[in-house]
Design a protein around this motif. Sequence first.
Motif, PDB file in Angstrom:
ATOM      1  N   GLY A  56       0.717  -1.355   0.018  1.00 36.20           N
ATOM      2  CA  GLY A  56       0.005  -0.101  -0.040  1.00 36.20           C
ATOM      3  C   GLY A  56       0.757   1.429   0.060  1.00 36.20           C
ATOM      4  N   ARG A  57      -0.059   2.393   0.113  1.00 33.08           N
ATOM      5  CA  ARG A  57       0.473   3.632   0.289  1.00 33.08           C
ATOM      6  C   ARG A  57       0.479   4.317   1.469  1.00 33.08           C
ATOM      7  N   ASP A  58       1.442   5.130   1.888  1.00 32.02           N
ATOM      8  CA  ASP A  58       1.538   5.544   3.242  1.00 32.02           C
ATOM      9  C   ASP A  58       0.557   6.536   3.685  1.00 32.02           C
ATOM     10  N   ASP A  59      -0.142   7.224   2.173  1.00 35.71           N
ATOM     11  CA  ASP A  59      -1.133   8.311   2.566  1.00 35.71           C
ATOM     12  C   ASP A  59      -2.679   7.632   2.394  1.00 35.71           C
ATOM     13  N   VAL A  60      -2.813   6.478   2.376  1.00 31.74           N
ATOM     14  CA  VAL A  60      -3.976   5.806   2.507  1.00 31.74           C
ATOM     15  C   VAL A  60      -3.857   4.631   3.468  1.00 31.74           C
ATOM     16  N   PRO A  61      -4.989   4.620   4.516  1.00 35.92           N
ATOM     17  CA  PRO A  61      -5.161   3.898   5.674  1.00 35.92           C
ATOM     18  C   PRO A  61      -5.014   2.435   5.113  1.00 35.92           C
ATOM     19  N   ARG A  62      -3.724   1.783   5.863  1.00 34.48           N
ATOM     20  CA  ARG A  62      -3.721   0.156   5.823  1.00 34.48           C
ATOM     21  C   ARG A  62      -4.386  -0.537   6.830  1.00 34.48           C
ATOM     22  N   VAL A  63      -5.529  -1.373   6.290  1.00 36.89           N
ATOM     23  CA  VAL A  63      -6.297  -2.243   7.179  1.00 36.89           C
ATOM     24  C   VAL A  63      -5.902  -3.696   7.105  1.00 36.89           C
ATOM     25  N   CYS A  64      -5.411  -4.351   8.051  1.00 40.44           N
ATOM     26  CA  CYS A  64      -4.725  -5.835   7.802  1.00 40.44           C
ATOM     27  C   CYS A  64      -5.139  -6.873   8.553  1.00 40.44           C
ATOM     28  N   ASP A  65      -5.848  -7.775   8.127  1.00 40.88           N
ATOM     29  CA  ASP A  65      -6.171  -8.845   9.044  1.00 40.88           C
ATOM     30  C   ASP A  65      -4.953  -9.931   9.026  1.00 40.88           C
ATOM     31  N   MET A  66      -4.211  -9.914  10.349  1.00 42.35           N
ATOM     32  CA  MET A  66      -3.195 -10.715  10.795  1.00 42.35           C
ATOM     33  C   MET A  66      -3.604 -11.852  11.652  1.00 42.35           C
ATOM     34  N   SER A  67      -4.596 -12.526  11.356  1.00 42.68           N
ATOM     35  CA  SER A  67      -5.346 -13.381  12.379  1.00 42.68           C
ATOM     36  C   SER A  67      -4.422 -14.523  12.523  1.00 42.68           C
ATOM     37  N   SER A  68      -3.562 -15.013  11.457  1.00 40.67           N
ATOM     38  CA  SER A  68      -3.004 -16.190  11.429  1.00 40.67           C
ATOM     39  C   SER A  68      -1.389 -16.108  11.536  1.00 40.67           C
ATOM     40  N   ASP A  69      -0.763 -14.814  11.392  1.00 32.44           N
ATOM     41  CA  ASP A  69       0.668 -14.589  11.865  1.00 32.44           C
ATOM     42  C   ASP A  69       0.980 -13.244  12.735  1.00 32.44           C
ATOM     43  N   PHE A  70      -0.271 -13.088  13.673  1.00 33.67           N
ATOM     44  CA  PHE A  70      -0.046 -11.891  14.462  1.00 33.67           C
ATOM     45  C   PHE A  70       0.884 -12.669  15.629  1.00 33.67           C
ATOM     46  N   LEU A  71       1.884 -11.816  16.097  1.00 36.24           N
ATOM     47  CA  LEU A  71       2.814 -12.141  17.073  1.00 36.24           C
ATOM     48  C   LEU A  71       3.598 -13.166  16.805  1.00 36.24           C
ATOM     49  N   SER A  72       3.697 -13.626  15.611  1.00 36.44           N
ATOM     50  CA  SER A  72       4.828 -14.634  14.978  1.00 36.44           C
ATOM     51  C   SER A  72       6.034 -14.030  14.605  1.00 36.44           C
ATOM     52  N   GLN A  73       6.186 -12.832  14.597  1.00 35.82           N
ATOM     53  CA  GLN A  73       7.111 -12.023  14.198  1.00 35.82           C
ATOM     54  C   GLN A  73       7.215 -10.650  14.281  1.00 35.82           C
ATOM     55  N   PRO A  74       8.318  -9.849  14.093  1.00 36.36           N
ATOM     56  CA  PRO A  74       8.374  -8.618  14.311  1.00 36.36           C
ATOM     57  C   PRO A  74       7.277  -7.856  13.436  1.00 36.36           C
ATOM     58  N   CYS A  75       6.681  -6.860  13.651  1.00 31.15           N
ATOM     59  CA  CYS A  75       5.751  -6.089  12.744  1.00 31.15           C
ATOM     60  C   CYS A  75       5.878  -4.614  13.114  1.00 31.15           C
ATOM     61  N   THR A  76       5.919  -3.887  11.753  1.00 39.19           N
ATOM     62  CA  THR A  76       6.152  -2.282  11.942  1.00 39.19           C
ATOM     63  C   THR A  76       4.592  -1.949  12.025  1.00 39.19           C
ATOM     64  N   ALA A  77       3.649  -2.118  13.056  1.00 38.67           N
ATOM     65  CA  ALA A  77       2.618  -1.823  13.278  1.00 38.67           C
ATOM     66  C   ALA A  77       2.423  -0.489  12.949  1.00 38.67           C
ATOM     67  N   GLU A  78       3.196   0.529  13.160  1.00 39.74           N
ATOM     68  CA  GLU A  78       2.933   1.948  13.143  1.00 39.74           C
ATOM     69  C   GLU A  78       2.539   2.285  11.650  1.00 39.74           C
ATOM     70  N   ARG A  79       2.742   1.520  10.545  1.00 31.84           N
ATOM     71  CA  ARG A  79       2.546   1.537   9.251  1.00 31.84           C
ATOM     72  C   ARG A  79       1.239   1.377   8.814  1.00 31.84           C
ATOM     73  N   TYR A  80       0.357   0.714   9.893  1.00 34.65           N
ATOM     74  CA  TYR A  80      -0.925   0.384   9.717  1.00 34.65           C
ATOM     75  C   TYR A  80      -2.024   1.117  10.419  1.00 34.65           C
ATOM     76  N   SER A  81      -3.257   1.414   9.893  1.00 35.05           N
ATOM     77  CA  SER A  81      -4.189   2.153  10.562  1.00 35.05           C
ATOM     78  C   SER A  81      -4.820   1.183  11.552  1.00 35.05           C
ATOM     79  N   LEU A  82      -5.047   0.046  11.061  1.00 38.32           N
ATOM     80  CA  LEU A  82      -5.871  -0.862  11.801  1.00 38.32           C
ATOM     81  C   LEU A  82      -5.433  -2.346  11.452  1.00 38.32           C
ATOM     82  N   ILE A  83      -5.169  -2.947  12.626  1.00 35.24           N
ATOM     83  CA  ILE A  83      -4.920  -4.555  12.558  1.00 35.24           C
ATOM     84  C   ILE A  83      -5.739  -5.221  13.258  1.00 35.24           C
ATOM     85  N   TYR A  84      -6.117  -6.438  12.771  1.00 31.90           N
ATOM     86  CA  TYR A  84      -7.058  -7.188  13.617  1.00 31.90           C
ATOM     87  C   TYR A  84      -6.522  -8.705  13.437  1.00 31.90           C
TER      88      TYR A  84
END
Length: 366
Positions: free
Chosen positions: A166-194
């Motif tokens: 995606g683009r940094d000027d458009v909100p990123r929304v990501c479903d991380m249900s199956s890899d959340f907390l399995s590796q580092p994540c640049t969470a600040e690049r997303y507007s919503l993670i679930y």
Amino acid sequence: MNQLNNLNFSGGPGALPESVLLKVQQSILEVPEVGLSVLGISHRSDWFAAVVAELEGNIRKLLGLPDNYHVLFLQGGATQQFSMIPMTLLRGKTTPADYLHTGYWSGKALAEAEREGPVRVIWSGESGGFKDLPGDDELAYSPDAPYLHYISNETVEGLQFHRVLGRDDVPRVCDMSSDFLSQPCTAERYSLIYAHAQKNIGPAGVTVVLVRDELLEDAPTDLPGFLDYRSHIKAHSIFNTPPVFAIYVVLLITRWLLDEIGGLTRMAEINRRKADLLYSQLDNSDGFYRGRAKTKDRSLMNVTFNLADTDTEKRFLAEAQAAGFSGLAGHRSTGGVRASLYNGLTLAAAEQLVGFMEDFRRKQTR
């Protein structure tokens, strides 16, 4: 096998760490600091308020999450988020949201979004059988989209994005249900993670949502209370009776990640080693095991493959089950074989499965 039970390679509910299971066993009888079973402790108690506060802090620490994000513990799984997100961000809009259709679950999210407003599918892997993911040159993002939605890891097809889209000027929304907390994540690049639980972070019943403050500024004011993120923010995730037990287990998982594993970088190293073992077996089997996903897009969480024919595949699954390897049958929509390697599955378990696969192959090719 010298295990608490059979080795769990299921796509969900996934394996939980043995040390966490032992703590859960004790808590069902009695949480030491309370003297009651976790199943009977009030969600209005000081103890549970402390659980929520500690869990939020642990997730912030693991991800390096900035202060302008809320950490919510909701219900309804990812399926509720498929609706809640477009209700909040798309309802009443004339400009379509950008969606990627990369597999079974992103298709479910897409259908729900279309109920609420205009959607543009910027890439679909359906015609190719969902065996790969798009490169950057295949994606034309809209600068005016209300948001971009994609799924980081498709559990059914065994596909995973190994980069941020995606683009940094458009909100990123990501479903991380199956890899959340399995590796580092640049969470600040997303507007919503679930991410719903029952993969890496605990049993079913709780869904973790990370949402940036600014994302909700223009949200509709007429949403039902239960489907409004602001209600849950104001109530500190206790808007209604929450799943106390499930949230407590997620707390134990985050303690395990911090105290026993040593953080997400170390967790990612372990997960990579497990996946490398399985993919090496596939790649060096002279075509006996046939990986489903293209090499560049292989999932570190879900290794999907087929054998030469249906009869051999059925025999493989039957013998694996008899040997104590549970949950290896592929999703009902695809068939085949799927080995899920979530955080709680040990490296030793992956090594045992690879040994079984090698023995099975040798017996069939004599």
